[in-house]
Design an enzyme around this catalytic site. Sequence first.
Site, mmCIF file in Angstrom:
data_model
loop_
_atom_site.group_PDB
_atom_site.id
_atom_site.type_symbol
_atom_site.label_atom_id
_atom_site.label_comp_id
_atom_site.label_asym_id
_atom_site.label_seq_id
_atom_site.Cartn_x
_atom_site.Cartn_y
_atom_site.Cartn_z
ATOM 1 N N ASP A 89 -95.160 -5.783 55.742
ATOM 2 C CA ASP A 89 -94.395 -4.675 55.179
ATOM 3 C C ASP A 89 -94.696 -4.462 53.698
ATOM 4 O O ASP A 89 -95.121 -5.373 52.996
ATOM 5 C CB ASP A 89 -92.897 -4.887 55.384
ATOM 6 C CG ASP A 89 -92.369 -6.146 54.694
ATOM 7 O OD1 ASP A 89 -93.045 -7.199 54.804
ATOM 8 O OD2 ASP A 89 -91.298 -6.088 54.073
ATOM 9 N N GLU A 149 -90.499 -9.131 54.596
ATOM 10 C CA GLU A 149 -90.350 -9.959 53.396
ATOM 11 C C GLU A 149 -89.808 -9.163 52.218
ATOM 12 O O GLU A 149 -89.013 -9.686 51.417
ATOM 13 C CB GLU A 149 -91.709 -10.585 53.034
ATOM 14 C CG GLU A 149 -91.646 -11.645 51.931
ATOM 15 C CD GLU A 149 -91.820 -11.106 50.527
ATOM 16 O OE1 GLU A 149 -91.662 -11.899 49.571
ATOM 17 O OE2 GLU A 149 -92.106 -9.892 50.362
#
Length: 395
Positions: A89, A149
């Site tokens: 991400d 994350e």
Amino acid sequence: MTARLMEQACSWLADQREAMAECLKTLVEIDSHSHDKAGNDAVADVIAGWLEADGIELKRTSRPHAGDILEARLEGTQAGHVLLMGHRDTVFPTGTVARRGYTQRGDLAFGPGVADMKAGLVLNCFVLRALRRLPSLPYPVHALFTADEEIGSLDGRAFIEEAVQGARAVFNAEPGRVSGNVVTARKGGAGFLIEVEGRAAHSGVNHADGASAIEALARKIVKLHALTDHAAGVTTNVGVIEGGMSRNTVAPWARAQLDVRFVSASQRERLYADIEAIVAEQELPGTSGSLTRTSAFLPLEARMSEVLFGHYQGHAARLGFAVEGEFTGGCSDAGFTASLGVPTLCGVGPVGAKMHTDEEVCRLDTLVPRAQAVAATLLDLGDLTGEGAKSPVSA
């Protein structure tokens, strides 16, 4: 035997610069904001295709509200695997690629997430591919590709903590520092939502009947900010506040978002207790506060990377580049593995700069040497079980 394996892996990687750059372009050209499940899964699809083409075993765990978890495995002859980590991400909203996709200027690559951390994903994939070409591995190598994350690994953390069980070492491919260094220590951090309830009243007609949630929150913010101790590495920051109904109404509600950072687990415990006490204290009659933790990262303490960094630094020197260890106030998934007592090194990805901005950049000339350093180090770990062993820390 180990020297021969390292030579073979590094020799194969030496010819992969253009292939790595092309793979980086492919990943950057896919929007994968933390809340974009489709985008994160598309990145997983690409990675899976690369690894499956080399016969690398994969396990994919479907997630209902986050990007799927992807894990790759190579078998080894001894117990105690090495774990490579990376998150798919980025912080950039869906649609960013259409406005400013991947571009390259000489040895510099630009684009959303190019350094943080799609270059690290490429590095991990090529390390796996290099190791797959060896006749055998001294111990298994696993790689975990998570998808949240940047928003605190709320879904990914459990998979990280499961994947690190029994591991002898962890390499987290967050971007190398602009200095060229790797990360040997990181702060831990947490996010909190503070909510205060008060009592509404007309500010002109019956002001005394009200209890201002905004005033109560303001008093708490002053106390929370007073917990900051720069010398000790502890910071508290209320970055967002909101509340009230109108200018002429005593505010019946208010809320704030608090960010905290700390260097050690013991600091964290004291800080959490102080925050809870401040929020629970009644600042004004008729008001009350509540606290909700919205995210948490554990620290990567320097003692958990020291021996592993020594191995890495030695192999980097033999490969022709100098590197030091560096402390950063940013958080990462490395804190979760280090806090479980597993030697962990972070920032081993290609060198980047200006992360989370429109000018984010990755140095393409570091793709190969950084991959070679990881491959050589993980093939030559020896016994790291004595490094900083400690009891698990909860968050």
